[in-house]
Scaffold this motif. Structure first.
Motif, PDB file in Angstrom:
ATOM      1  N   LYS A   1      26.079  44.078  55.175  1.00 51.51           N
ATOM      2  CA  LYS A   1      24.637  44.284  55.295  1.00 51.51           C
ATOM      3  C   LYS A   1      24.334  45.769  55.472  1.00 51.51           C
ATOM      4  N   LYS A   2      25.171  46.461  56.270  1.00 49.85           N
ATOM      5  CA  LYS A   2      25.016  47.900  56.459  1.00 49.85           C
ATOM      6  C   LYS A   2      25.274  48.647  55.158  1.00 49.85           C
ATOM      7  N   LEU A   3      26.333  48.263  54.443  1.00 48.96           N
ATOM      8  CA  LEU A   3      26.658  48.931  53.184  1.00 48.96           C
ATOM      9  C   LEU A   3      25.566  48.728  52.140  1.00 48.96           C
ATOM     10  N   LYS A   4      24.964  47.553  52.146  1.00 48.44           N
ATOM     11  CA  LYS A   4      23.861  47.299  51.216  1.00 48.44           C
ATOM     12  C   LYS A   4      22.734  48.297  51.431  1.00 48.44           C
ATOM     13  N   LYS A   5      22.473  48.603  52.696  1.00 48.12           N
ATOM     14  CA  LYS A   5      21.387  49.514  53.019  1.00 48.12           C
ATOM     15  C   LYS A   5      21.732  50.959  52.700  1.00 48.12           C
ATOM     16  N   ILE A   6      22.898  51.416  53.131  1.00 47.02           N
ATOM     17  CA  ILE A   6      23.209  52.836  52.977  1.00 47.02           C
ATOM     18  C   ILE A   6      23.657  53.189  51.562  1.00 47.02           C
ATOM     19  N   MET A   7      24.133  52.191  50.803  1.00 40.15           N
ATOM     20  CA  MET A   7      24.571  52.447  49.431  1.00 40.15           C
ATOM     21  C   MET A   7      23.590  51.915  48.393  1.00 40.15           C
ATOM     22  N   HIS A   8      22.525  51.269  48.867  1.00 40.10           N
ATOM     23  CA  HIS A   8      21.493  50.731  47.970  1.00 40.10           C
ATOM     24  C   HIS A   8      22.099  49.738  46.976  1.00 40.10           C
ATOM     25  N   LEU A   9      22.827  48.755  47.504  1.00 41.44           N
ATOM     26  CA  LEU A   9      23.535  47.803  46.663  1.00 41.44           C
ATOM     27  C   LEU A   9      22.686  46.582  46.343  1.00 41.44           C
ATOM     28  N   SER A  10      22.840  46.109  45.118  1.00 40.78           N
ATOM     29  CA  SER A  10      22.203  44.855  44.728  1.00 40.78           C
ATOM     30  C   SER A  10      23.150  43.676  44.926  1.00 40.78           C
ATOM     31  N   GLY A  11      24.446  43.961  45.022  1.00 47.21           N
ATOM     32  CA  GLY A  11      25.441  42.928  45.218  1.00 47.21           C
ATOM     33  C   GLY A  11      26.798  43.553  45.458  1.00 47.21           C
ATOM     34  N   ILE A  12      27.755  42.738  45.854  1.00 47.87           N
ATOM     35  CA  ILE A  12      29.131  43.177  46.060  1.00 47.87           C
ATOM     36  C   ILE A  12      30.065  42.138  45.447  1.00 47.87           C
ATOM     37  N   THR A  13      31.067  42.596  44.719  1.00 49.69           N
ATOM     38  CA  THR A  13      32.044  41.698  44.110  1.00 49.69           C
ATOM     39  C   THR A  13      33.423  41.949  44.713  1.00 49.69           C
ATOM     40  N   LEU A  14      34.044  40.876  45.193  1.00 48.39           N
ATOM     41  CA  LEU A  14      35.391  40.920  45.758  1.00 48.39           C
ATOM     42  C   LEU A  14      36.213  39.811  45.114  1.00 48.39           C
ATOM     43  N   LEU A  15      37.453  40.100  44.775  1.00 47.88           N
ATOM     44  CA  LEU A  15      38.311  39.120  44.124  1.00 47.88           C
ATOM     45  C   LEU A  15      39.276  38.468  45.115  1.00 47.88           C
ATOM     46  N   HIS A  16      39.864  37.369  44.667  1.00 45.19           N
ATOM     47  CA  HIS A  16      40.972  36.755  45.405  1.00 45.19           C
ATOM     48  C   HIS A  16      42.235  37.478  44.970  1.00 45.19           C
ATOM     49  N   GLN A  17      42.763  38.327  45.837  1.00 41.33           N
ATOM     50  CA  GLN A  17      43.856  39.221  45.478  1.00 41.33           C
ATOM     51  C   GLN A  17      45.189  38.469  45.478  1.00 41.33           C
ATOM     52  N   THR A  18      45.977  38.695  44.401  1.00 34.75           N
ATOM     53  CA  THR A  18      47.208  37.937  44.216  1.00 34.75           C
ATOM     54  C   THR A  18      48.415  38.828  43.933  1.00 34.75           C
ATOM     55  N   HIS A  19      48.297  40.132  44.167  1.00 33.72           N
ATOM     56  CA  HIS A  19      49.388  41.077  43.896  1.00 33.72           C
ATOM     57  C   HIS A  19      49.822  41.010  42.435  1.00 33.72           C
ATOM     58  N   SER A  20      48.830  41.088  41.553  1.00 36.79           N
ATOM     59  CA  SER A  20      49.058  40.962  40.121  1.00 36.79           C
ATOM     60  C   SER A  20      48.652  42.256  39.410  1.00 36.79           C
ATOM     61  N   ALA A  21      48.724  42.219  38.079  1.00 37.39           N
ATOM     62  CA  ALA A  21      48.210  43.324  37.271  1.00 37.39           C
ATOM     63  C   ALA A  21      46.994  42.866  36.470  1.00 37.39           C
ATOM     64  N   HIS A  22      46.303  41.843  36.982  1.00 39.47           N
ATOM     65  CA  HIS A  22      45.113  41.317  36.318  1.00 39.47           C
ATOM     66  C   HIS A  22      43.861  41.767  37.066  1.00 39.47           C
ATOM     67  N   GLY A  23      42.741  41.765  36.362  1.00 38.56           N
ATOM     68  CA  GLY A  23      41.513  42.183  37.010  1.00 38.56           C
ATOM     69  C   GLY A  23      40.283  41.683  36.293  1.00 38.56           C
ATOM     70  N   LEU A  24      39.147  42.221  36.692  1.00 40.74           N
ATOM     71  CA  LEU A  24      37.842  41.788  36.197  1.00 40.74           C
ATOM     72  C   LEU A  24      37.045  43.002  35.751  1.00 40.74           C
ATOM     73  N   VAL A  25      36.408  42.883  34.578  1.00 36.67           N
ATOM     74  CA  VAL A  25      35.518  43.936  34.081  1.00 36.67           C
ATOM     75  C   VAL A  25      34.098  43.380  34.035  1.00 36.67           C
ATOM     76  N   ILE A  26      33.179  44.091  34.673  1.00 39.10           N
ATOM     77  CA  ILE A  26      31.774  43.677  34.698  1.00 39.10           C
ATOM     78  C   ILE A  26      30.961  44.791  34.061  1.00 39.10           C
ATOM     79  N   THR A  27      30.288  44.480  32.951  1.00 43.28           N
ATOM     80  CA  THR A  27      29.495  45.493  32.246  1.00 43.28           C
ATOM     81  C   THR A  27      28.011  45.153  32.317  1.00 43.28           C
ATOM     82  N   ASN A  28      27.194  46.111  31.899  1.00 45.59           N
ATOM     83  CA  ASN A  28      25.756  45.871  31.837  1.00 45.59           C
ATOM     84  C   ASN A  28      25.418  44.759  30.855  1.00 45.59           C
TER      85      ASN A  28
END
Length: 208
Positions: A41-68
């Motif tokens: 909630k604090k980060l949303k205010k000070i960084m002006h965030l519309s959302g936050i994305t966090l993954l389920h980390q699995t010690h892999s070399a895979h990831g997620l790309v989010i574009t406009n």
């Protein structure tokens, strides 16, 4: 702690004072409404965030790309992966670490931000090169336009390993530079490994 607050991106590294421990209750809140947690909630205010994305980390070399273009809601901690890349303004991305190394990468030309979670296994599998490859393929990122930030992690002084650990890095020609021997014990330098790994991909060490 807010360590960097540039006009187009900001960096925050948390610590034990932020009170984020991934127990069952906290995970449930993060999945359902992350901004109910005081830190976010604090980060949303000070960084002006519309959302936050966090993954389920699995010690892999895979990831997620989010574009406009392909921006879709992602249920936090439900999608497997260890790096996130985005060019979406106002979207916060993050990883959870203890001994593992958080790596933030910023493409200064295309305004693309990425973050990776690298433990020894993810590092050996190439999670950071995989993150860079995604940036290059989707956003045409060039290595000379990159800035890297390495967060806190276990350092070589305290990262004791055994021979079977070292064997998993035998494919890397610079392994001798990141394994240190002291009194017949072996120690692994994870941050240096990442730096040399990226330098091998023609990312200038001055980018870090």
């Amino acid at each position: 702690m807010l360590l960097h607050n540039a006009p187009r991106y900001a960096l925050y590294f948390g610590d034990e004072h932020d009170g984020i421990f991934l127990d069952k209750e906290t995970r449930s809140v993060i999945k359902n409404d992350i901004f109910q947690i005081p830190l976010f909630k604090k980060l949303k205010k000070i960084m002006h965030l519309s959302g936050i994305t966090l993954l389920h980390q699995t010690h892999s070399a895979h990831g997620l790309v989010i574009t406009n273009i392909n921006q879709k809601p992602t249920l936090n901690l439900s999608t497997d992966g260890d790096f996130i890349v985005t060019n979406v303004s106002g979207l916060g991305i993050g990883v959870f670490t203890a001994d593992c190394l958080p790596i933030i990468c910023y493409d200064t030309l295309h305004n693309v931000l990425a973050i990776a979670h690298a433990g020894w296994k993810g590092a050996a599998l190439g999670v950071v090169p995989a993150m860079l490859k995604a940036m290059q393929e989707i956003f045409k990122t060039q290595t000379n336009d990159l800035l890297f930030f390495l967060g806190p992690s276990a350092k070589v002084c305290c990262y004791q390993v055994q021979q079977d650990f070292i064997d998993q890095f035998e494919a890397y020609y610079f392994i001798d530079k990141v394994i240190h021997k002291n009194n017949n014990n072996f120690y692994f330098d994870l941050p240096l490994f990442i730096r040399l790994q990226m330098n091998n991909l023609r990312v200038p060490l001055t980018s870090f």
